[in-house]
Design a protein around this motif. Structure first.
Motif: not given
Length: 264
Positions: A5-7, A26-30, A66-67
């Motif tokens: 997963p990228r985001r 860098d993959r983490i967006v939140g 991905f969460v």
């Protein structure tokens, strides 16, 4: 070439801490609003969830692929995201061994399996070193770990295991195996007083522990921990999240208090 997963949106702190430790931030967006480790994550990433609630709309705007969340408490958040077509992983690890396994699995999911294995091994070596010291202590205290004050909730499994590793004996081992907090609620103080803890660790899940309130509880004046002033706060971010913090700073803090008590 990297894969996986990228985001990623992290609904609790421990996946954020692990991914930063692996150099995959860098993959983490939140992230969760309760995240304090690492400190830079709070500055760099948008906060989109609490523990029992989340801003579903804000999460969807981030277009996560991905969460990652934790436990039955986040089941409703997970269900809502799944209905919106998001891939969700809710881990349910409860023991020290399972936390180490979680680090390895999360690393493998983002293509950093070897780094995750090395990191888990490093965490395990740190725990082994604490255990080697604690077995040499001349005596072991009885420890009451309080996760919440009204009602009284005793410590979860990984906490009880870390207390033991640090040289103490959790006074409610039979409750520590209960994964749900409601099954770790004590009906009243009778049993705590009867089991006479030498040390009380308080970690009131996000609010400040107040030793004065504990020592003023009716019938507690003869509890050894109250009598000897052994009422200590272990801040919830370093012990109540099943990730690297508990296996490093959390257990080290408890071990320092236990060692001081044992050598007194």
């Amino acid at each position: 070439m990297s894969f996986g997963p990228r985001r990623i949106v992290c609904l609790t702190e421990e996946p954020t801490e692990v991914l930063y430790a692996l150099g995959e931030q860098d993959r983490i967006v939140g992230i969760s609003g309760f995240t304090v480790r690492p400190a830079r994550a709070r500055k760099e990433k948008p906060k989109v969830s609490a523990f029992t609630s989340a801003k579903i709309g804000e999460i969807l705007k981030l277009q996560p692929d991905f969460v990652v969340g934790f436990s039955d408490i986040q089941a409703d958040i997970a269900a809502e995201l799944i209905r919106q077509g998001v891939e969700v992983w809710i881990s349910n690890h409860r023991s020290v061994a399972e936390i180490l396994d979680y680090v390895r699995r999360l690393g493998a999911l983002v293509g950093a399996g070897e780094r995750a294995d090395a990191y888990a091994d490093e965490l395990k070596r740190g725990l082994d070193a604490i255990g080697e010291v604690s077995v040499t202590l001349p005596r072991r205290p009885k420890v009451y770990f309080e996760e919440w004050d009204e009602p009284r909730i005793t410590g979860i499994r990984w906490v009880a295991e870390l207390v033991r590793l640090a040289g103490g004996d959790d006074i409610f081992p039979e409750r520590a195996t209960e994964s749900l907090a409601k099954n770790r609620i004590l009906p009243d103080d009778t049993e705590i007083i009867a089991r006479a803890p030498d040390i009380v660790f308080g970690s009131w899940c996000g609010k400040k522990f107040q030793p004065g309130k504990v020592s003023a509880r009716p019938g507690w004046e003869n509890v050894p921990a109250v009598r000897d002033g052994e009422l200590h706060e272990i801040k919830s971010p370093v012990i109540l999240q099943p990730g690297p913090a508990a296996l490093t700073d959390g257990v080290r803090e408890m071990a320092a208090h236990i060692r001081r008590w044992a050598l007194r």
